[in-house]
Design an enzyme around this catalytic site. Structure first.
Site, PDB file in Angstrom:
ATOM      1  N   HIS A 249       0.838  -1.189   0.000  1.00 32.81           N
ATOM      2  CA  HIS A 249       0.000   0.000   0.000  1.00 32.81           C
ATOM      3  C   HIS A 249       0.882   1.251   0.000  1.00 32.81           C
ATOM      4  CE1 HIS A 249       1.058   0.237   4.229  1.00 32.81           C
ATOM      5  NE2 HIS A 249       0.538  -0.962   4.444  1.00 32.81           N
TER       6      HIS A 249
HETATM    7  P1  TYD Z   1      -1.700  -2.792   7.666  1.00 34.58           P
HETATM    8  O1  TYD Z   1      -1.212  -1.398   7.758  1.00 34.58           O
HETATM    9  O2  TYD Z   1      -2.502  -3.184   6.478  1.00 34.58           O
HETATM   10  O3  TYD Z   1      -0.482  -3.796   7.835  1.00 34.58           O
HETATM   11  P2  TYD Z   1       0.810  -4.013   6.911  1.00 34.58           P
HETATM   12  O4  TYD Z   1       1.063  -2.741   6.201  1.00 34.58           O
HETATM   13  O5  TYD Z   1       1.889  -4.357   7.842  1.00 34.58           O
HETATM   14  O6  TYD Z   1       0.541  -5.162   6.025  1.00 34.58           O
HETATM   15  O7  TYD Z   1      -2.522  -3.089   8.989  1.00 34.58           O
HETATM   16  C1  TYD Z   1      -3.001  -4.387   9.310  1.00 34.58           C
HETATM   17  C2  TYD Z   1      -4.175  -4.239  10.248  1.00 34.58           C
HETATM   18  O8  TYD Z   1      -3.786  -3.634  11.485  1.00 34.58           O
HETATM   19  C3  TYD Z   1      -5.299  -3.377   9.681  1.00 34.58           C
HETATM   20  O9  TYD Z   1      -6.533  -4.014  10.015  1.00 34.58           O
HETATM   21  C4  TYD Z   1      -5.206  -2.086  10.436  1.00 34.58           C
HETATM   22  C5  TYD Z   1      -4.564  -2.462  11.745  1.00 34.58           C
HETATM   23  N1  TYD Z   1      -3.661  -1.407  12.251  1.00 34.58           N
HETATM   24  C6  TYD Z   1      -4.041  -0.639  13.333  1.00 34.58           C
HETATM   25  O10 TYD Z   1      -5.146  -0.804  13.895  1.00 34.58           O
HETATM   26  N2  TYD Z   1      -3.176   0.317  13.798  1.00 34.58           N
HETATM   27  C7  TYD Z   1      -1.974   0.536  13.218  1.00 34.58           C
HETATM   28  O11 TYD Z   1      -1.202   1.424  13.679  1.00 34.58           O
HETATM   29  C8  TYD Z   1      -1.592  -0.242  12.071  1.00 34.58           C
HETATM   30  C9  TYD Z   1      -0.291  -0.032  11.357  1.00 34.58           C
HETATM   31  C10 TYD Z   1      -2.462  -1.199  11.629  1.00 34.58           C
END
Ligand code: TYD
Length: 133
Positions: free
Chosen positions: A52
């Site tokens: 992303h």
């Molecule tokens: P995501 O940012 O998509 O993870 P990555 O980039 O590591 O693959 O986040 C995964 C899940 O965690 C999503 O449901 C949102 C949640 N999340 C939070 O609640 N707070 C945060 O600070 C982060 C980074 C993610």
């Protein structure tokens, strides 16, 4: 932003026979105020994270333990950074697509960001990301 705005930043390392110490501070070693800290750990072999970009969020990523790759794309070019030292971190500005892979066993990724978590700031579709550039 483009890959030219990405920075691999070497952090201070205080050498001591009792062990080493490194640190970073808001608006000092890293170029933004820290509003949130999260970490990624226990990543099963072969898994990838990320995939992303953010409309406005900036991040700084450190491999506190072990190693992993951060692959960045500005819509034109792609660049891979291997993080494997706890005194180096990668500054990722807004509007850079990123994913992380090749996590070593027991690796620990520390990430600080300049904003609280906000799902509406995410761009999770690469085609949409390219159009916004
Ligand atoms: P995501 O940012 O998509 O993870 P990555 O980039 O590591 O693959 O986040 C995964 C899940 O965690 C999503 O449901 C949102 C949640 N999340 C939070 O609640 N707070 C945060 O600070 C982060 C980074 C993610």
């Amino acid at each position: 932003m483009t890959l030219e705005h990405v920075k691999l930043i070497q952090l201070p390392k205080i050498l001591d026979e009792r062990g080493n110490l490194s640190f970073f501070e808001s608006n000092n070693q890293i170029p933004f105020p820290i509003r949130r800290t999260y970490w990624i750990y226990d990543v099963p072999g072969g898994e990838a994270r990320g995939g992303h970009a953010y409309h406005s969020l900036q991040e700084f990523i450190v491999a506190l333990s072990g190693s992993f790759d951060v692959i960045l794309n500005d819509g034109k070019e792609e660049k891979r950074f291997t993080l494997n030292r706890s005194y180096f971190g990668l500054y990722v500005p807004k509007m850079i697509w990123r994913h992380m892979e090749s996590f070593s066993t027991n690796s620990l990724a520390l990430i600080v960001a300049d904003q609280p978590y906000n799902e509406t700031d995410y761009i999770r579709d690469f085609e949409q990301f390219k159009q916004l550039h």
